[in-house]
Write a protein that holds these residues in place. Structure first.
Motif, PDB file in Angstrom:
ATOM      1  N   ASN A   1       0.825  -1.234  -0.057  1.00 33.65           N
ATOM      2  CA  ASN A   1       0.026  -0.025   0.099  1.00 33.65           C
ATOM      3  C   ASN A   1       1.027   1.451   0.029  1.00 33.65           C
ATOM      4  OD1 ASN A   1      -1.732   2.106   1.239  1.00 33.65           O
ATOM      5  ND2 ASN A   1      -3.154   0.728   1.313  1.00 33.65           N
TER       6      ASN A   1
ATOM      7  N   GLU B   1      -0.695   4.303  -0.144  1.00 30.53           N
ATOM      8  CA  GLU B   1      -1.569   5.520   0.054  1.00 30.53           C
ATOM      9  C   GLU B   1      -1.892   5.821   1.617  1.00 30.53           C
ATOM     10  OE1 GLU B   1      -1.996   7.548  -2.369  1.00 30.53           O
ATOM     11  OE2 GLU B   1      -1.476   6.469  -3.908  1.00 30.53           O
TER      12      GLU B   1
ATOM     13  N   SER C   1      -6.430   1.210  -1.707  1.00 27.77           N
ATOM     14  CA  SER C   1      -5.255   1.151  -2.429  1.00 27.77           C
ATOM     15  C   SER C   1      -4.555  -0.146  -2.095  1.00 27.77           C
ATOM     16  CB  SER C   1      -4.653   2.355  -2.105  1.00 27.77           C
ATOM     17  OG  SER C   1      -5.432   3.507  -2.392  1.00 27.77           O
TER      18      SER C   1
END
Length: 297
Positions: free
Chosen positions: A10, A12, A18
């Motif tokens: 991930n 984000e 995300s």
């Protein structure tokens, strides 16, 4: 994770939408157990790091990394990163070294027994304890208490003050009805202040509830909010810093950003369930943020 060998990537800030799933090489359980045991023997001073998502940070663990009496530093919790060091904000003598919390905090259920904005209260508690631990003895904390009754009880300001005093600092707790007068008095101290190694931390607890802060004082004709402007502009050089919580950017803007001479001068912001519009007003249009429980930007 749904099966052995699966990983989640991930980029984000932990936004669940995300998440990207991938598969890594499979290792037999016995091999992994032996590897963990060997690593623990090789590095006895390091403990395994486990990211628990929205779990609250343990303030005692964060405070343990501070060298007592070194340089003033405010701790803000653990970052979403592979590290054992909490996120910090240095309260140096450079212009703009103030810290503002924006946002209402997370909504609570009546069964939780927690007041609205309890994350902001907990964050301010950790900030104050870390400053008390990292700042040489002899500094002063001024608590501007504009909290509601349930928030005041949850913040436990009296016990927090006792913990700070045990570190050799002075603490003043100013009630909401007395905030305006005490701010005007603080302006007099700023006028007489000289550059000093001792620090004064003005901590605003719920300044969105500070009624009449922008009205002129009947005796001096000074507006109490102008003292906050003076602290923001000249404070750090004189050893005075502002740490304060407003539940929205609009409330903060009405008190602070209307003075164009200090607009944009505050260097430290933390967002607690603040709407995207509030984040954009401070960070610009290219920073997107969707708050999760027990996280801040």
């Amino acid at each position: 994770l749904r099966y052995r060998g699966e990983a989640v990537f991930n980029r984000e800030s932990g936004n669940p939408e995300s998440n990207r799933r991938l598969t890594i090489a499979y290792a037999a359980p016995g091999f992994c157990e032996e590897l963990r045991r060997q690593r623990a023997l090789d590095y006895p001073s390091l403990r395994p790091m486990v990211f628990l998502g929205g779990q609250p940070t343990d303030p005692q663990e964060s405070l343990s990394v501070i060298t007592p009496g070194s340089n003033p530093v405010a701790l803000l919790g653990m970052p979403v990163a592979v590290t054992q060091r909490p996120t910090s904000f240095a309260m140096s003598a450079e212009p703009g070294r103030h810290l503002v919390l924006i946002g209402p905090g997370y909504e609570t259920e009546p069964s939780d027994g927690l007041p609205a904005g309890y994350e902001a209260l907990a964050t301010l508690q950790t900030i104050c304890l870390s400053l008390a631990r990292s700042t040489p003895a002899g500094s002063r904390f001024v608590f501007l208490d504009a909290l509601s009754t349930d928030q005041h009880d949850a913040a436990a300001l009296t016990y927090l003050a006792m913990a700070i005093q045990q570190r050799g600092h002075d603490v003043d707790i100013v009630s909401r009805s007395d905030i305006n007068r005490r701010l005007v008095e603080l302006n007099g101290r700023l006028n007489a202040a000289q550059v000093s190694n001792s620090r004064t931390f003005v901590v605003g607890w719920g300044l969105h509830r500070a009624v009449g802060i922008d009205n002129p004082d009947p005796i001096s004709a000074e507006r109490p909010v102008d003292v906050l402007h003076r602290v923001i502009k000249d404070g750090p050089v004189l050893g005075v810093h502002l740490i304060a919580w407003w539940n929205s950017y609009k409330a903060y803007e009405q008190h602070i950003e209307t003075n164009f001479s200090i607009a944009g001068l505050v260097q430290g912001f933390a967002f607690l369930r603040a709407p995207q519009a509030d984040v954009t007003n401070v960070m610009g249009p290219f920073v997107e943020w969707r708050a999760e429980p027990n996280r801040m930007l």
